[in-house]
Design a protein around this motif. Structure first.
Motif, short mmCIF file in Angstrom:
data_model
loop_
_atom_site.label_atom_id
_atom_site.label_comp_id
_atom_site.label_asym_id
_atom_site.label_seq_id
_atom_site.Cartn_x
_atom_site.Cartn_y
_atom_site.Cartn_z
N HIS A 230 50.24 0.88 52.39
CA HIS A 230 49.25 0.22 51.42
C HIS A 230 49.75 0.69 50.02
CE1 HIS A 230 45.83 0.80 54.40
NE2 HIS A 230 45.83 -0.54 54.16
N ASN A 231 50.26 1.77 49.73
CA ASN A 231 51.03 2.26 48.24
C ASN A 231 52.07 1.43 48.15
OD1 ASN A 231 50.19 5.83 48.82
ND2 ASN A 231 48.65 4.06 47.96
N PHE A 234 51.26 -2.45 46.90
CA PHE A 234 51.03 -2.30 45.42
C PHE A 234 52.23 -2.10 44.77
CE2 PHE A 234 46.51 -1.77 46.86
CZ PHE A 234 46.18 -2.78 46.48
N CYS B 44 32.91 9.24 42.38
CA CYS B 44 33.12 8.94 43.97
C CYS B 44 34.55 9.30 44.42
CB CYS B 44 33.34 7.37 43.81
SG CYS B 44 33.70 6.46 45.29
N GLY B 46 36.38 7.97 46.34
CA GLY B 46 37.39 7.11 46.66
C GLY B 46 37.15 6.33 47.87
N ALA B 47 36.49 7.12 48.86
CA ALA B 47 36.19 6.70 50.22
C ALA B 47 37.15 6.11 51.04
CB ALA B 47 35.15 5.41 50.12
N SER B 48 38.35 6.93 50.79
CA SER B 48 39.40 6.61 51.57
C SER B 48 40.35 5.05 51.21
CB SER B 48 39.55 6.58 53.21
OG SER B 48 39.02 5.58 53.95
N HIS B 49 39.66 4.55 50.24
CA HIS B 49 40.02 3.37 49.96
C HIS B 49 40.94 3.37 48.62
CE1 HIS B 49 38.37 0.97 53.12
NE2 HIS B 49 37.29 1.64 52.93
N LEU B 50 40.42 4.16 47.70
CA LEU B 50 41.03 4.23 46.52
C LEU B 50 42.45 4.79 46.56
CD1 LEU B 50 41.05 4.38 43.54
CD2 LEU B 50 40.32 6.70 43.20
N GLN B 51 42.75 5.67 47.38
CA GLN B 51 44.03 6.27 47.88
C GLN B 51 44.98 5.55 48.26
OE1 GLN B 51 42.25 8.65 50.69
NE2 GLN B 51 43.40 8.07 52.12
N ASP B 52 44.55 4.24 48.69
CA ASP B 52 45.44 3.08 49.19
C ASP B 52 46.26 2.51 48.19
OD1 ASP B 52 44.82 3.54 51.87
OD2 ASP B 52 43.40 1.93 52.11
N PHE B 53 45.46 2.29 47.08
CA PHE B 53 45.71 1.67 45.69
C PHE B 53 46.45 2.70 44.80
CE2 PHE B 53 44.16 0.75 41.60
CZ PHE B 53 45.34 -0.16 41.15
N ASP B 54 45.80 3.94 44.51
CA ASP B 54 46.62 4.98 43.74
C ASP B 54 46.31 6.29 44.25
OD1 ASP B 54 47.12 6.37 41.64
OD2 ASP B 54 46.72 5.04 40.14
N GLU B 55 47.05 6.74 45.02
CA GLU B 55 46.91 8.06 45.53
C GLU B 55 46.85 9.24 44.61
OE1 GLU B 55 50.23 9.01 47.98
OE2 GLU B 55 49.03 10.14 49.56
N PHE B 56 47.60 9.22 43.46
CA PHE B 56 47.58 10.28 42.61
C PHE B 56 46.11 10.21 42.03
CE2 PHE B 56 48.35 12.23 38.33
CZ PHE B 56 48.77 13.69 38.78
N LEU B 57 45.81 9.25 41.58
CA LEU B 57 44.49 9.10 40.86
C LEU B 57 43.07 9.70 41.76
CD1 LEU B 57 42.77 8.11 38.39
CD2 LEU B 57 42.51 6.10 39.51
N VAL B 60 43.32 13.39 41.54
CA VAL B 60 43.08 14.03 40.30
C VAL B 60 41.47 14.05 40.54
CG1 VAL B 60 42.90 13.84 37.93
CG2 VAL B 60 45.12 13.44 39.06
N LEU B 61 40.90 12.91 40.88
CA LEU B 61 39.28 12.80 40.91
C LEU B 61 38.68 13.67 41.71
CD1 LEU B 61 39.11 8.93 40.30
CD2 LEU B 61 38.55 10.59 38.59
#
Lengths: 318, 294
Positions: A230-231, A234, B44, B46-57, B60-61
């Protein structure tokens, strides 16, 4: 130790329905599941069929399910299984609907999907190199344990999506795709990412249940590789704007604005015009007080901190 | 027993689409004299979805959320399986990797915070079982659930990956044969139902991009519970609840079945609350799309 074995039996050529044989067996402390399979064949019924070869967890041929848990028969100690499940042990093939005979399954769909990600290195190889082609350890580390996969199929047959979506490539293929997208020598990274990015067959259809991670006898955790794919989708600019990618990005947008997730906005942002199909469901939820209106949307305390962290810690753009 | 106090990470769902979860959690905490301090600063997970887009963010959150439990000197409890997974996963990664922890802390320092790793993160279910104890819970039961056949739906992110949960939830739960919820049901004098789908996935995380997959998985679970004579299902996860409750009709239809009567789906604290004598109002039973009969 005495156990009661329930053993799945089916011959696709002659049987209409499967049945279970019940066998009482004395288990030795050192026995692995494969020893039990052998004893069934040698001492109870010579027609009992299963695959076996290397006997030390390398060939991947002896995968079976013990009390619903996928495992390599040659690696799993009966003692541990008894500790986990008690003295009634059920032995089944990894996939009942693909059985040819007893424990032997037809793995053709597994192999087709495995091949779909081009599980080989795409690179221009100098056939007569003057010196060894070295990869710095830091680069090699990126593969993590992705190279340990033995194609046993434990993760694939444990994956619930495989059973409901025949296009879905599944955890083993994704794990293998990552093995090459993470390899600096490989020239087909984008091509592979495009394959796994496709809705229906690709990583966006993963339900995140972690069955694959739990099932893998080599402790590879395919789902972690799915996250990495996924990463990369992007990072490499392969991601297209669709409901799945916007769903992932939508979390950032919401968090930036409210700290907590704005559920309604997430659905609307992810779906675009497709949001209309959710109206009946939204109305049913609204009637029960399950929808927060935009003007009542709660916000996290110290929201400024969150906004700042999103700003300084974001590593991906879309 | 000194008063049990935890920092409660509510997650987003309990503040929006499942308000009954927060309500019933607070109601049973009051009955059991457990203090829950709300982490209102939390974002939030990230519900296991934010990490798909931006793991580091995502790291941090989640680390920031844990910081606020640490600042209060309390262990964190979660009431959503996916919040538990994401928060525990973050904690695990930071506690195991000094370099990553330093990098995350460099971000957190910009807002005057530091992740130390001093607070544990557990699902409320396991805090109840381990800290409060089922024997003590049993003593508080005023309305035994002996008339009910209850199917426990465990939800993926509380049982898998098992190594992570064994560590943070401090349990030996077998992901192929979990017992915690069933033991809890027995402590409330209910009859726990054994059925194959108790450990299976509800498909929530692909609701938007693959609704058919999600509907089939949810439908299969409900039908399996029904076929094993369940009167009601209970889950510790609000995301499973959304699928089982809100999508019940379409899910069951997708798998080609019809229910003789709708299957009520309870959140874990609602089930406990019923046995402790809480009122339907206190437990927010009116918020269910699939009605819960009185």
């Amino acid at each position: 130790m005495k156990v009661t074995l329930k053993v799945f039996r089916f011959n696709a050529e002659t049987d209409y329905l499967p049945h279970y044989d019940t066998i009482e067996m004395e288990i030795d402390e050192k026995d692995v599941v494969l020893d039990v399979l052998n004893k069934i064949k040698w001492e109870h019924d010579g027609s009992f069929s299963y695959r076996r070869s290397c006997r030390h967890g390398i060939c991947g041929s002896c995968a079976v399910k013990v009390n619903g848990r996928s495992t390599l028969a040659c690696k799993e100690r009966m003692k541990d299984m008894i500790e986990l499940f008690g003295n009634e042990i059920t032995i089944e093939p990894v996939s009942k609907k693909r059985v040819i005979k007893d424990m032997i399954v037809d793995k053709s769909d597994f192999w087709q999907k495995y091949e779909a990600v081009k599980p080989w290195l795409e690179a221009e190889i100098d056939e007569h190199p003057q010196q060894e082609n070295l990869i710095p350890p830091k680069e090699a580390d990126k593969l993590e344990e992705a190279d340990y996969c033995i194609q046993c199929g434990c993760c694939y047959y444990a994956c619930p999506v495989i059973e409901v979506n025949e296009d879905y490539l599944g955890p083993a293929a994704f794990e293998k795709a990552y093995r090459f997208t993470a390899d600096v020598r490989d020239h087909a990274k984008k091509e592979r990412l495009e394959i796994v990015d496709k809705l229906g067959q690709g990583v966006w259809d993963c339900v995140k249940c972690y069955e694959c991670a739990e099932a893998c006898p080599k402790e590879i955790s395919p789902i972690d590789k799915i996250t990495k794919l996924h990463n990369q989708i992007f990072e490499e600019g392969v991601a297209k704007s669709n409901v799945a990618t916007r769903h992932a990005v939508g979390f950032k947008k919401s968090i930036e604005k409210h700290g907590i997730l704005d559920e309604g906005h997430l659905v609307a942002y992810s779906e675009g015009f497709g949001v209309l199909k959710h109206i009946p469901e939204a109305l049913a939820m609204f009637k029960k007080g399950k929808i927060v209106m935009p003007w009542n949307m709660p916000k996290s305390k110290n929201l400024d901190e969150i906004k700042k962290l999103v700003k300084i810690s974001s590593t991906v753009k879309f | 027993m000194s008063k049990l106090t935890y920092a409660l990470y509510t997650g987003c769902t309990a503040r929006e689409s499942t308000p009954e979860l927060l309500k019933s959690t607070l109601a049973i905490a009051k009955k059991l004299d457990i203090e829950l301090v709300l982490l209102d600063e939390a974002s939030c997970c990230g519900a296991s979805h934010l990490q798909d887009f931006d793991e580091f963010l995502s790291l941090v959150l989640n680390a920031r959320n844990i910081c606020y439990a640490e600042k209060r000197g309390l262990d964190m409890v979660t009431i959503c399986n996916t919040c538990q997974l994401n928060t525990a996963m973050t904690k695990h990664r930071l506690d195991e990797d000094e370099e990553l922890k330093a990098k995350v802390n460099a971000s957190l320092a910009e807002v005057g915070l530091e992740y130390k790793g001093t607070s544990n993160v557990r699902h409320f279910l396991y805090a109840l079982i381990e800290d409060y104890g089922l024997d003590n819970l049993r003593k508080k039961v005023v309305k035994p659930l002996s008339q009910l056949n209850i199917a426990a739906f465990y939800g993926c992110h509380n049982i898998r990956p098992s190594e992570l949960h064994h560590h943070f939830n401090r349990t030996k739960e077998n992901p192929y044969n979990p017992t915690s919820l069933d033991e809890l049901i027995e402590a409330l004098e209910g009859n726990s139902v054994d059925y194959e789908h108790k450990t299976k996935c509800c498909g929530f995380h692909v609701d938007l991009q693959a609704p058919k997959t999600s509907n089939i998985l949810t439908g299969n679970a409900i039908v399996d519970a029904l076929d094993n004579n369940a009167d009601v299902m209970v889950t510790p996860c609000p995301l499973c609840h959304l699928n089982l409750d809100v999508k019940q009709k379409s899910a069951v239809k997708t798998v080609g079945r019809e229910l003789p009567t709708p299957m009520p789906i309870l959140h874990l604290p609602q089930l406990i609350g019923l046995a402790l004598g809480c009122t339907p109002e206190e437990l927010g039973l009116k918020h269910h799309v699939t009605e819960v009969p009185a």
